[in-house]
Design a protein around this motif. Structure first.
Motif, PDB file in Angstrom:
ATOM      1  N   ASN A  47      -0.418  10.118   3.666  1.00 55.93           N
ATOM      2  CA  ASN A  47      -0.914  10.721   2.426  1.00 55.93           C
ATOM      3  C   ASN A  47      -0.062  11.940   2.098  1.00 55.93           C
ATOM      4  O   ASN A  47       0.853  12.296   2.837  1.00 55.93           O
ATOM      5  N   ILE A  48      -0.379  12.593   0.986  1.00 52.92           N
ATOM      6  CA  ILE A  48       0.400  13.762   0.566  1.00 52.92           C
ATOM      7  C   ILE A  48      -0.432  15.042   0.654  1.00 52.92           C
ATOM      8  O   ILE A  48      -0.063  16.056   0.042  1.00 52.92           O
ATOM      9  N   ASP A  49      -1.516  15.024   1.426  1.00 55.15           N
ATOM     10  CA  ASP A  49      -2.294  16.241   1.638  1.00 55.15           C
ATOM     11  C   ASP A  49      -1.407  17.305   2.286  1.00 55.15           C
ATOM     12  O   ASP A  49      -0.771  17.058   3.327  1.00 55.15           O
ATOM     13  N   GLY A  50      -1.358  18.485   1.682  1.00 53.78           N
ATOM     14  CA  GLY A  50      -0.507  19.545   2.187  1.00 53.78           C
ATOM     15  C   GLY A  50       0.956  19.394   1.828  1.00 53.78           C
ATOM     16  O   GLY A  50       1.784  20.213   2.224  1.00 53.78           O
ATOM     17  N   ARG A  51       1.282  18.358   1.071  1.00 52.96           N
ATOM     18  CA  ARG A  51       2.677  18.107   0.687  1.00 52.96           C
ATOM     19  C   ARG A  51       2.858  18.212  -0.830  1.00 52.96           C
ATOM     20  O   ARG A  51       3.696  17.553  -1.430  1.00 52.96           O
ATOM     21  N   GLY A  98       0.792  -1.226   0.000  1.00 54.66           N
ATOM     22  CA  GLY A  98       0.000   0.000   0.000  1.00 54.66           C
ATOM     23  C   GLY A  98       0.821   1.271   0.000  1.00 54.66           C
ATOM     24  O   GLY A  98       0.286   2.368  -0.139  1.00 54.66           O
ATOM     25  N   ALA A  99       2.140   1.149   0.168  1.00 56.91           N
ATOM     26  CA  ALA A  99       3.006   2.331   0.068  1.00 56.91           C
ATOM     27  C   ALA A  99       3.190   2.664  -1.403  1.00 56.91           C
ATOM     28  O   ALA A  99       3.539   1.799  -2.206  1.00 56.91           O
ATOM     29  N   ASN A 100       2.947   3.901  -1.768  1.00 59.34           N
ATOM     30  CA  ASN A 100       3.157   4.366  -3.138  1.00 59.34           C
ATOM     31  C   ASN A 100       3.293   5.882  -3.112  1.00 59.34           C
ATOM     32  O   ASN A 100       3.351   6.483  -2.036  1.00 59.34           O
ATOM     33  N   TRP A 101       3.315   6.522  -4.265  1.00 61.82           N
ATOM     34  CA  TRP A 101       3.598   7.961  -4.285  1.00 61.82           C
ATOM     35  C   TRP A 101       2.515   8.774  -3.584  1.00 61.82           C
ATOM     36  O   TRP A 101       2.799   9.847  -3.039  1.00 61.82           O
ATOM     37  N   ARG A 102       1.285   8.252  -3.549  1.00 67.38           N
ATOM     38  CA  ARG A 102       0.203   8.938  -2.822  1.00 67.38           C
ATOM     39  C   ARG A 102       0.262   8.660  -1.319  1.00 67.38           C
ATOM     40  O   ARG A 102      -0.273   9.425  -0.527  1.00 67.38           O
TER      41      ARG A 102
END
Length: 345
Positions: free
Chosen positions: A163-167, A151-155
């Motif tokens: 997650n990448i919210d704010g990133r 489940g680890a991926n670029w998102r």
């Protein structure tokens, strides 16, 4: 009628002057054409906002490698590099997201792994995922610090719970070599060669041990997002970050490039060969035709450069401009990203 010596001299001088004027005019026109071409290319490159701002690096020379680094950084050799464009920063989550939205691309970490016949892997490695750094709970448990996380991926760089919210302005990670190639092709670019990458990182200063200069901590400040403290037990985060940082947080080098040390490792175009420097051509070395890693001869590797937020003095100092990393092209991790280059047209 014979020409007098004075007339002959005047004729020769006039001819030389006329030739000089023609050469000067030709030189001015040629330079104006070059400037116009570079300006048009800059406009074309920068108009692709999804691909990121680029910096022009003029043709030049450098001494590549180091005498006080790892064995694969030898031998030191002179290299000439033609002018090229390079992304000012690492490719960001925001840029990669636009690429995915426009193309529907699915990264390798999001696909079910293809396991070669006869190879034994753990059950979790049969699921889509990537490698995540896992700090040890105690100094005695510092051996197994990398974990394959389904489940680890670029998102979700650190696993499904992240997650990448704010990133949006952080470097995209959990991308393999093929993912980087796909993005570069979409953006009208390519990955830099290993020689281009080191040339860019050095910023015109050929013999400095760090991309920012001669001192590890100039003026008492940290000029890169790297690991401070004893790796992997404690990151003191004296640079302000205990993980990835937004691109461009730290000052640029003399070429105007940011994050050429630390933050995220960066894929290069080249295959990895531990002894390539012994036979590398002196002009625009393209890299070896195939991988050669004596430690794992059956596993092809590509080159990554620049170190990451996990790089420290006691684990190889990967942020040095000469430091090389060898990585299987299908590998994706929480500290590995890329930036692109572009040849002059």
């Amino acid at each position: 009628m014979p020409i007098s010596p004075a007339a002959r001299s005047a004729f020769i001088i006039g001819g030389l002057f006329f030739t000089f004027i023609l050469l000067a005019v030709f030189g001015v026109l040629h330079e104006a054409q070059r400037i116009r071409r570079e300006r048009d290319q800059t406009k074309a490159v920068n108009s692709r906002t999804s691909g990121g701002e680029m910096v022009w690096l003029p043709e030049g020379k450098m001494t590549m490698g180091a005498v006080d680094g790892a064995p694969d950084e030898l031998k030191m050799h002179d290299v000439k590099v033609r002018g090229f464009w390079m992304d000012k920063t690492e490719v960001t989550n925001e840029q990669f997201a636009r690429f995915v939205k426009e193309t529907g691309y699915i990264t390798q970490a999001e696909r079910k792994p293809v396991i070669p016949d006869g190879r034994t892997v753990r059950a979790e490695q049969r699921e889509p995922g990537g490698w995540v750094f896992t700090p040890p709970k105690t100094p005695d448990a510092a051996g197994d610090i990398w974990r394959y996380v389904p489940g680890a991926n670029w998102r979700h760089p650190e696993g499904p719970q992240s997650n990448i919210d704010g990133r949006e302005k952080y470097p995209v990670v959990q991308v393999c070599w093929d993912d980087a190639i796909a993005f570069a092709s979409w953006a009208g670019k390519r990955l830099p060669t290993e020689a281009e990458w080191e040339y860019a990182a050095r910023g015109g200063a050929m013999h400095n041990p760090y991309v920012w200069g001669k001192e590890m901590k100039p003026g008492g400040r940290w000029d890169a997002n790297i690991w401070q403290g004893r790796f992997p037990v404690e990151d003191k985060a004296e640079d302000g970050f205990a993980g990835l940082a937004p691109v461009g947080t730290f000052r640029t080098n003399d070429y105007g490039l940011a994050d050429m040390a630390g933050n995220a490792w960066e894929w290069c175009a080249d295959w990895y060969d531990a002894t390539y420097y012994n036979r590398s051509p002196h002009a625009n070395p393209p890299g070896p035709e195939k991988s050669d890693d004596p430690d794992e001869p059956s596993v092809p590797k590509r080159v990554a450069r620049g170190g990451s937020y996990l790089s420290s003095e006691n684990n190889g100092a990967g942020y040095r401009p000469s430091a090389r990393r060898k990585v299987p092209p299908g590998y994706a991790s929480c500290d590995l990203g890329f930036r692109c280059a572009r040849s002059i047209q």
